[in-house]
Design an enzyme around this catalytic site. Structure first.
Site, short mmCIF file in Angstrom:
data_model
loop_
_atom_site.label_atom_id
_atom_site.label_comp_id
_atom_site.label_asym_id
_atom_site.label_seq_id
_atom_site.Cartn_x
_atom_site.Cartn_y
_atom_site.Cartn_z
N ASP A 10 0.86 -1.20 0.00
CA ASP A 10 0.00 0.00 0.00
C ASP A 10 0.90 1.24 0.00
OD1 ASP A 10 -2.39 1.57 0.18
OD2 ASP A 10 -2.14 1.74 2.33
N SER A 11 0.27 2.40 -0.14
CA SER A 11 1.04 3.64 -0.07
C SER A 11 1.41 3.99 1.37
CB SER A 11 0.19 4.79 -0.63
OG SER A 11 -1.02 4.87 0.11
N PHE A 42 -0.98 8.27 -2.94
CA PHE A 42 -1.13 7.87 -4.34
C PHE A 42 -2.29 8.63 -5.00
CE2 PHE A 42 0.55 3.21 -3.86
CZ PHE A 42 1.84 3.68 -3.78
N GLY A 43 -3.29 8.96 -4.18
CA GLY A 43 -4.50 9.61 -4.69
C GLY A 43 -4.23 10.92 -5.42
N CYS A 74 -4.51 -1.73 -2.00
CA CYS A 74 -4.71 -0.30 -2.26
C CYS A 74 -5.57 -0.15 -3.51
CB CYS A 74 -3.35 0.36 -2.48
SG CYS A 74 -3.46 2.07 -3.01
N ASN A 75 -6.71 0.50 -3.37
CA ASN A 75 -7.59 0.71 -4.52
C ASN A 75 -6.98 1.66 -5.54
OD1 ASN A 75 -10.64 -0.26 -3.59
ND2 ASN A 75 -9.37 0.35 -1.88
N THR A 76 -6.33 2.70 -5.05
CA THR A 76 -5.79 3.73 -5.93
C THR A 76 -4.74 3.13 -6.87
OG1 THR A 76 -6.09 5.20 -4.05
CG2 THR A 76 -4.93 6.11 -5.93
N CYS A 189 -11.06 2.69 -0.12
CA CYS A 189 -9.66 3.02 0.16
C CYS A 189 -9.35 2.22 1.42
CB CYS A 189 -9.49 4.51 0.40
SG CYS A 189 -7.87 4.95 1.09
N THR A 190 -8.23 1.51 1.40
CA THR A 190 -7.95 0.60 2.52
C THR A 190 -7.63 1.34 3.82
OG1 THR A 190 -5.70 0.41 1.65
CG2 THR A 190 -7.26 -1.36 1.10
N HIS A 191 -7.38 2.63 3.73
CA HIS A 191 -7.17 3.41 4.96
C HIS A 191 -8.47 3.62 5.75
CE1 HIS A 191 -3.29 4.56 3.22
NE2 HIS A 191 -2.99 5.17 4.34
N1 DGL Z 1 -4.88 3.07 0.72
C1 DGL Z 1 -5.02 3.62 -0.59
C2 DGL Z 1 -6.28 3.05 -1.29
O1 DGL Z 1 -6.78 1.99 -0.96
C3 DGL Z 1 -4.96 5.11 -0.82
C4 DGL Z 1 -4.21 6.08 -0.04
C5 DGL Z 1 -3.43 7.07 -0.91
O2 DGL Z 1 -4.01 8.04 -1.45
O3 DGL Z 1 -2.24 6.84 -1.06
O4 DGL Z 1 -6.77 3.63 -2.21
#
Ligand code: DGL
Length: 262
Positions: A10-11, A42-43, A74-76, A189-191
């Protein structure tokens, strides 16, 4: 012989929401958690730059750790690069994390579903394609948040979160007309699952919050051969931060997830 590890990527710390589910399902596996914190968030990246960056980074990670499987938690990143990763590294299995639009469309009663994600995930063609493929009968609202991933990072290290900011960031998810109102919010988003209790508290009405972590962990397990008998001491699960900087709060946090910083 030691088993090849599972690499979780992930990021930042968001992928830990997936790691904790994976650990429960696969306690006999070794995990390597990679946080590309040098590139967080990453977003906010341009698509071409982020794609090139991630393909490069994985070249090095696969070489260095030789994992049995890689989970892009991570979705992004997944919505941008999962196909390209599979193409570039054809012999290596990847599990992606993409917005849980299909389960949301199956579960909604009102037909009003919101997808809460980073601005990157919201603008991806991949996300739009998921909606047209699985959710044609629903009204899906995409809500991009600039701040929630960063808030989750701070919350998990310092225990503090400004609830008014959470309220403001989630409020566009809630739609209401004469007949119906939003009944599902997809945490894409996994966060975000780290903040879900604050989201519940500040939401204008109760909804179902979909967190895909367990499904991703199950998918990962289904792609792996069962672990053989191992002899001797197993190596510890580690966390790698691409910035090379791990402060006290971060070290403590990852320790809580059973990881040692490298
Ligand atoms: N955890 C990341 C996700 O699932 C995104 C966080 C980021 O913007 O880096 O999209």
């Amino acid at each position: 012989m030691t088993e090849r590890p599972i690499l979780m990527f992930d990021s930042g710390i968001g992928g830990l929401t997936v790691l904790r589910e994976a650990r429960v399902l696969m306690p006999d596996r070794r995990f390597i958690y990679v946080a590309d914190d040098a590139a967080f968030p990453f977003g906010a990246w341009e698509e071409d730059d982020l794609k090139a960056h991630l393909l490069d980074l994985f070249e090095g990670l696969l070489d260095r750790f030789s994992p049995a499987i890689s989970v892009i938690a991570c979705n992004t990143a997944s919505t941008l690069v999962i196909d390209a990763l599979r193409e570039r590294f054809p012999g290596h299995p990847f599990v992606g994390t993409v917005p849980a639009i299909k389960p949301a469309a199956e579960r909604t009663r009102s037909g009003l579903v919101s997808v809460l994600a980073t601005p990157g995930t919201v603008k991806r063609q991949y996300t739009r394609d998921l909606i047209s493929r699985w959710a044609q009968k629903c009204h899906v609202r995409l809500v991009g948040s600039d701040r929630l991933a960063g808030l989750a990072e701070t919350y998990m290290r310092e225990g503090f979160v400004d609830e008014e900011v959470v309220r403001a960031e989630i409020s566009p998810c809630f739609l209401e007309n004469e007949e119906a109102r939003t009944d599902i919010v997809v945490l894409a988003c996994t966060h975000y699952p780290f903040l879900v209790n604050r989201m519940r508290k500040t939401a204008p009405w109760p909804v179902d919050w979909i967190d895909p972590a367990e499904a991703i962990a199950r998918r990962t397990m289904s792609l792996l051969e069962p672990v053989g008998e191992t002899s001797g001491e197993s190596e510890p699960d580690i966390a790698v931060f691409t910035s090379g900087k791990v402060d006290f709060a971060t070290r403590r946090l990852i320790q809580g997830f059973g990881l040692t910083a490298r």
